[in-house]
Motif scaffolding. Structure first.
Motif, PDB file in Angstrom:
ATOM      1  N   SER A 192       0.796  -1.224   0.000  1.00  0.00           N
ATOM      2  CA  SER A 192       0.000   0.000   0.000  1.00  0.00           C
ATOM      3  C   SER A 192       0.827   1.271   0.000  1.00  0.00           C
ATOM      4  O   SER A 192       0.347   2.327  -0.357  1.00  0.00           O
ATOM      5  CB  SER A 192      -0.952  -0.001   1.189  1.00  0.00           C
ATOM      6  OG  SER A 192      -0.235  -0.017   2.365  1.00  0.00           O
ATOM      7  N   ALA A 240       1.336   7.637  -3.751  1.00  0.00           N
ATOM      8  CA  ALA A 240       1.143   8.507  -2.578  1.00  0.00           C
ATOM      9  C   ALA A 240       1.234   7.701  -1.297  1.00  0.00           C
ATOM     10  O   ALA A 240       0.892   6.527  -1.266  1.00  0.00           O
ATOM     11  CB  ALA A 240      -0.208   9.191  -2.661  1.00  0.00           C
ATOM     12  N   GLN A 263       1.553   1.765  -3.961  1.00  0.00           N
ATOM     13  CA  GLN A 263       0.531   1.659  -4.990  1.00  0.00           C
ATOM     14  C   GLN A 263       0.093   3.053  -5.445  1.00  0.00           C
ATOM     15  O   GLN A 263       0.090   4.000  -4.669  1.00  0.00           O
ATOM     16  CB  GLN A 263      -0.668   0.858  -4.490  1.00  0.00           C
ATOM     17  CG  GLN A 263      -1.514   1.588  -3.463  1.00  0.00           C
ATOM     18  CD  GLN A 263      -2.462   0.640  -2.756  1.00  0.00           C
ATOM     19  OE1 GLN A 263      -2.193  -0.541  -2.609  1.00  0.00           O
ATOM     20  NE2 GLN A 263      -3.572   1.156  -2.319  1.00  0.00           N
ATOM     21  N   LYS A 264      -0.267   3.146  -6.740  1.00  0.00           N
ATOM     22  CA  LYS A 264      -0.770   4.422  -7.246  1.00  0.00           C
ATOM     23  C   LYS A 264      -2.143   4.650  -6.647  1.00  0.00           C
ATOM     24  O   LYS A 264      -2.857   3.715  -6.327  1.00  0.00           O
ATOM     25  CB  LYS A 264      -0.863   4.362  -8.764  1.00  0.00           C
ATOM     26  CG  LYS A 264       0.477   4.455  -9.442  1.00  0.00           C
ATOM     27  CD  LYS A 264       0.296   4.317 -10.927  1.00  0.00           C
ATOM     28  CE  LYS A 264       1.641   4.278 -11.612  1.00  0.00           C
ATOM     29  NZ  LYS A 264       1.497   4.014 -13.052  1.00  0.00           N
ATOM     30  N   ASP A 265      -2.505   5.948  -6.561  1.00  0.00           N
ATOM     31  CA  ASP A 265      -3.764   6.262  -5.923  1.00  0.00           C
ATOM     32  C   ASP A 265      -4.879   6.275  -6.958  1.00  0.00           C
ATOM     33  O   ASP A 265      -5.360   7.324  -7.360  1.00  0.00           O
ATOM     34  CB  ASP A 265      -3.655   7.609  -5.208  1.00  0.00           C
ATOM     35  CG  ASP A 265      -4.608   7.668  -4.049  1.00  0.00           C
ATOM     36  OD1 ASP A 265      -5.633   6.967  -4.113  1.00  0.00           O
ATOM     37  OD2 ASP A 265      -4.328   8.392  -3.090  1.00  0.00           O
ATOM     38  N   ARG A 266      -5.273   5.084  -7.410  1.00  0.00           N
ATOM     39  CA  ARG A 266      -6.267   4.972  -8.480  1.00  0.00           C
ATOM     40  C   ARG A 266      -7.623   5.519  -8.048  1.00  0.00           C
ATOM     41  O   ARG A 266      -8.264   6.232  -8.795  1.00  0.00           O
ATOM     42  CB  ARG A 266      -6.426   3.506  -8.889  1.00  0.00           C
ATOM     43  CG  ARG A 266      -5.263   2.950  -9.642  1.00  0.00           C
ATOM     44  CD  ARG A 266      -5.560   2.880 -11.163  1.00  0.00           C
ATOM     45  NE  ARG A 266      -4.311   2.818 -11.905  1.00  0.00           N
ATOM     46  CZ  ARG A 266      -3.560   1.730 -12.019  1.00  0.00           C
ATOM     47  NH1 ARG A 266      -3.923   0.625 -11.431  1.00  0.00           N
ATOM     48  NH2 ARG A 266      -2.444   1.755 -12.713  1.00  0.00           N
ATOM     49  N   LEU A 267      -8.047   5.127  -6.845  1.00  0.00           N
ATOM     50  CA  LEU A 267      -9.367   5.562  -6.379  1.00  0.00           C
ATOM     51  C   LEU A 267      -9.417   7.082  -6.267  1.00  0.00           C
ATOM     52  O   LEU A 267     -10.340   7.723  -6.762  1.00  0.00           O
ATOM     53  CB  LEU A 267      -9.709   4.911  -5.032  1.00  0.00           C
ATOM     54  CG  LEU A 267     -11.073   5.278  -4.467  1.00  0.00           C
ATOM     55  CD1 LEU A 267     -12.195   4.696  -5.313  1.00  0.00           C
ATOM     56  CD2 LEU A 267     -11.222   4.793  -3.027  1.00  0.00           C
TER      57      LEU A 267
END
Lengths: 224, 235
Positions: free
Chosen positions: A3, A223, A6-10
């Motif tokens: 986590s 992020a 990870q890219k902040d897709r949401l």
């Protein structure tokens, strides 16, 4: 997936959707006669005749506020600097403003049809009672709805500008938007149509660009 | 034991007790549906007449909602801790929906508890003009269709349980029960929106079973985890 990387897709999707939805906000200024915003009686009469414009607008506003729950923590994490407590506090204000905004618009969406019908069909005593109380707004001067979100925008954009977390133009646009959100609060308090139009105009131009831009950036940047 | 571990252990115990209490209180909520005639849920006039005759069941139900909302602040962050490394963004957003949903529920219930007795009395005793004015304004509800009260908490339950199943943080059966509880919460929204009583009854019936089952199960696991001193929730 780890986590922390990870890219902040949401957050990214929510920000882009927010930007797109902000385009609809311009409907408010174009579609709503100016007197309607400050005179409850006129509002209820117009609403009873044609509720669709306001209903669509309220749904859009509520959706933007709901999407903010995905955007605000992500942008807060993106601009995280040596002032984590300040970001946390600003996020809190932004989230509180968005929550009040969503609940306020959903309440109006749920209650305005009945109130407008009662106003139109009512006798003069009923009309006077309904007009006196007006729409069931939770934050009638938008102090939290616009001011809370404005304070959040101001803090995250200032910090982003200082730490170089967002391009200069992007951050300046965000600061400008924050200032005009504050202006919109003042316009609501002093009931100044001109000031409201100016604030809404600037917001309508800046908000879609700022949110879509931040959405694209969140998708590129891992992020914390 | 370091500070963080100690916090988690304490939080699990607090969360465990709070979750069990929410579960038990949710059983009481079945009173809300059983005690309220269907007509009075959709007609403000009937509601005021009914409330002035028998205010007890509804008042208890509203107080239960308020207490559940307050208790949820001890449960929601613990559930978030449990699944946050399965998917941080969804866990974070769903946690906010849960907190806001329960907050709105609490404020809604406090407002009704405080204002309904006076309104109902004035409605029953008032003149035709007073009644018309009270009916025109209706109940002083926020979020009248329950988008946040039930939709927000339903979204929290659905997302958290999907993450818990994916990350194997809860037994599969408990995760499924949680998802069904979330679906029942959303069914309540559409039951109110469409004024469709069968949907409302299904939602309430399902919720009356799934909500207590999920919360009590979660609470007992959180309690046992804290007791055995295990780190990080209920894995």
């Amino acid at each position: 997936m780890n986590s922390s990387t990870q890219k902040d897709r949401l957050g990214s999707i929510c920000a882009i959707m927010t930007g797109v939805l902000y385009v609809f906000i311009i409907l408010y200024v174009i579609a709503v006669p100016s007197g309607q915003r400050y005179d409850p009686g006129q509002f209820f009469e117009n609403y009873a005749e044609n509720p669709i414009t306001m209903n669509v607008l309220w749904i859009v506003m509520a959706s933007i506020a709901v999407l903010a729950f995905g955007v605000i923590p992500s942008v807060g994490a993106l601009v995280q600097t040596e002032y984590p407590r300040l970001v946390q506090a600003a996020n809190g204000l932004g989230l509180a403003g968005s929550a009040v905004s969503a609940v306020s618009f959903l309440t109006m969406l749920g209650r305005a049809p009945g109130l407008a019908q009662a106003y139109v069909n009512g006798d003069s005593a009923t009309k006077a009672a309904i007009a006196a109380i007006g729409l069931p707004q939770l934050d009638p001067f938008n102090v939290l709805v616009l001011g809370g979100v404005g304070a959040w925008l101001l803090v995250v954009n200032l910090l982003a500008l200082q730490a170089g977390k967002l391009p200069k133009l992007h951050a300046v646009m965000g600061i400008g938007m924050a200032i005009f959100l504050g202006v919109a609060v003042i316009a609501a308090i002093i009931q100044s149509e001109l000031l409201d139009q100016i604030a809404a105009g600037v917001g309508a131009v800046c908000a879609p660009v700022w949110y879509i831009w931040v959405g694209v950036r969140l998708n590129r940047t891992p992020a914390g | 034991m370091d500070h963080t571990k100690s916090q988690i252990k304490k939080g699990s115990k607090l969360g465990g007790v709070a979750a069990i209490l929410i579960g038990v209180l949710n059983i009481v909520l079945v009173v809300y549906v059983l005690a309220t005639p269907a007509g009075s849920r959709y007609d403000a006039g009937e509601f005021f007449r009914y409330f002035s005759e028998s205010p007890l069941a509804l008042s208890i139900a509203w107080i239960v909602f308020v207490v559940s909302a307050i208790l949820s602040y001890a449960v929601i962050p613990i559930v978030s801790d449990m699944v946050t490394d399965v998917h941080r963004d969804w866990a974070r957003a769903a946690t906010l929906y849960g907190i806001v949903g329960y907050t709105v529920l609490g404020i809604w219930a406090i407002t009704l508890t405080r204002t309904t007795p006076g309104l109902a009395a004035r409605f029953v005793e008032g003149s035709e003009v007073t009644r018309t004015a009270i009916l025109a304004y209706g109940l002083p509800e926020i979020d009248p269709d329950g988008w946040f009260m039930f939709g927000g908490t339903g979204t929290w339950l659905i997302v958290m349980n999907i993450l818990a199943i994916r990350g194997q943080r809860l037994p599969r059966l408990q995760g499924i029960i949680g998802i069904l509880a979330g679906i029942c919460a959303w069914a309540t929204v559409f039951g109110a929106l469409l004024e469709y009583e069968p949907l409302n009854l299904i939602a309430s019936g399902g919720g009356a079973f799934f909500y207590p089952a999920w919360f009590i199960w979660l609470g007992s696991r959180l309690w046992r985890t804290a007791e055995s001193g295990k780190e990080r929730g209920v894995a």
